[in-house]
Design an enzyme around this catalytic site. Structure first.
Site, PDB file in Angstrom:
ATOM      1  N   SER A   1      -7.297   3.556   3.495  1.00  0.00           N
ATOM      2  CA  SER A   1      -7.867   4.885   3.277  1.00  0.00           C
ATOM      3  C   SER A   1      -7.894   5.263   1.802  1.00  0.00           C
ATOM      4  O   SER A   1      -8.618   6.166   1.398  1.00  0.00           O
ATOM      5  CB  SER A   1      -7.037   5.932   4.032  1.00  0.00           C
ATOM      6  OG  SER A   1      -5.742   6.045   3.463  1.00  0.00           O
TER       7      SER A   1
ATOM      8  N   HIS B   1       4.748  -2.821   0.115  1.00  0.00           N
ATOM      9  CA  HIS B   1       5.611  -1.963   0.927  1.00  0.00           C
ATOM     10  C   HIS B   1       6.659  -2.735   1.720  1.00  0.00           C
ATOM     11  O   HIS B   1       7.256  -2.184   2.643  1.00  0.00           O
ATOM     12  CB  HIS B   1       4.750  -1.105   1.867  1.00  0.00           C
ATOM     13  CG  HIS B   1       3.879  -0.149   1.136  1.00  0.00           C
ATOM     14  ND1 HIS B   1       2.696   0.340   1.647  1.00  0.00           N
ATOM     15  CD2 HIS B   1       4.006   0.418  -0.099  1.00  0.00           C
ATOM     16  CE1 HIS B   1       2.141   1.165   0.770  1.00  0.00           C
ATOM     17  NE2 HIS B   1       2.915   1.225  -0.300  1.00  0.00           N
TER      18      HIS B   1
ATOM     19  N   VAL C   1       2.921  -4.890   5.993  1.00  0.00           N
ATOM     20  CA  VAL C   1       4.236  -5.528   6.009  1.00  0.00           C
ATOM     21  C   VAL C   1       4.253  -6.762   6.909  1.00  0.00           C
ATOM     22  O   VAL C   1       5.303  -7.351   7.130  1.00  0.00           O
ATOM     23  CB  VAL C   1       5.337  -4.523   6.440  1.00  0.00           C
ATOM     24  CG1 VAL C   1       5.467  -3.424   5.405  1.00  0.00           C
ATOM     25  CG2 VAL C   1       5.063  -3.939   7.821  1.00  0.00           C
TER      26      VAL C   1
END
Length: 233
Positions: A176, A109, A93
């Site tokens: 991840s 996001h 972000v």
């Protein structure tokens, strides 16, 4: 090379991309974000329960973002634009990709330097100062962080998938690939699309196409290597 002849490179970035700029990754090993349970600070329910807490949590993130700079990995990706059509899809972000000079950045996001109306999600404002209770959209509706919280739809997910479907090369950096729905994006890569996965602790989901090269390195180590290799072709 003519713009129409350039191959498409799509880059998917996560928290590891920004960590080397000094930005703390939101979620640590015990699932807390800066000492707060994720349900407190990153859900609509948390905001409804304690909006002042949530606003201050993101104020702290916003202040920190004003103090850091793009790192060598951000800057290396900008060089790809001399040779390729480049689309960056980031789960981050922050605005470090833009500050480094990348021209096509899609934030899955949300963005820390934007806020939106709690009444109208499309009423979005640029915002770099603290956001407090009483800051409204002009019609009396409280403003909130322009962040996609857990439990909310990811409006740009379909756009991101469409870009990856057209990729000639996919680079994944510092993520991840365990948080859905963003983790599903890798499966939209064309069957023979080369995939470079750069992460010091790589952990890819099952079912990834076989044209994959893993670089178990940090972003600032691995990204310049891949960029140099692609630009030399």
């Amino acid at each position: 090379m003519a713009e129409l002849d350039k191959q498409r490179v799509v880059v998917l970035t996560g928290a590891g991309m920004s960590a080397e700029s000094g930005l703390r990754t939101f979620r640590d090993a015990n699932g807390l974000w800066e000492g707060h349970d994720v349900m407190e600070v990153a859900t609509p329910e948390g905001f409804a329960k304690n909006p002042a807490l949530v606003l201050e949590f993101y104020n702290q993130r916003r202040r920190q973002l004003l103090e850091v700079e793009p790192n060598a990995a951000h800057k290396a990706l900008v060089l790809l634009e001399d040779h390729f059509k480049v689309n960056i899809i980031t789960q981050n972000v922050d605005d470090l990709h833009e500050r480094a000079g990348s021209s096509q950045v899609l934030h899955l996001h949300g963005e820390l330097f934007k806020v939106r109306s709690t009444h109208n999600p499309k009423h979005v404002l640029h915002w770099q100062k603290d956001l407090v209770l009483g800051d409204t959209d002009g019609n009396g509706h409280q403003l909130r962080p322009y962040i996609v919280w857990f439990g909310e739809a990811v409006p740009l997910l379909e756009t991101a998938a469409e870009k990856i479907e057209k990729a000639d090369v996919l680079i994944i950096i510092g993520t991840s690939m365990q948080v859905y729905p963003a983790a599903s994006l890798i499966h939209y890569a064309p069957e023979h699309c080369p995939i470079y996965f750069i992460d010091p602790n790589p952990n890819l989901p099952a079912g990834v196409n076989g044209n994959l090269e893993v670089l178990a390195q940090t972003a600032t180590e691995g990204v310049p290597l891949v960029v140099d290799r692609l630009c030399a072709k």
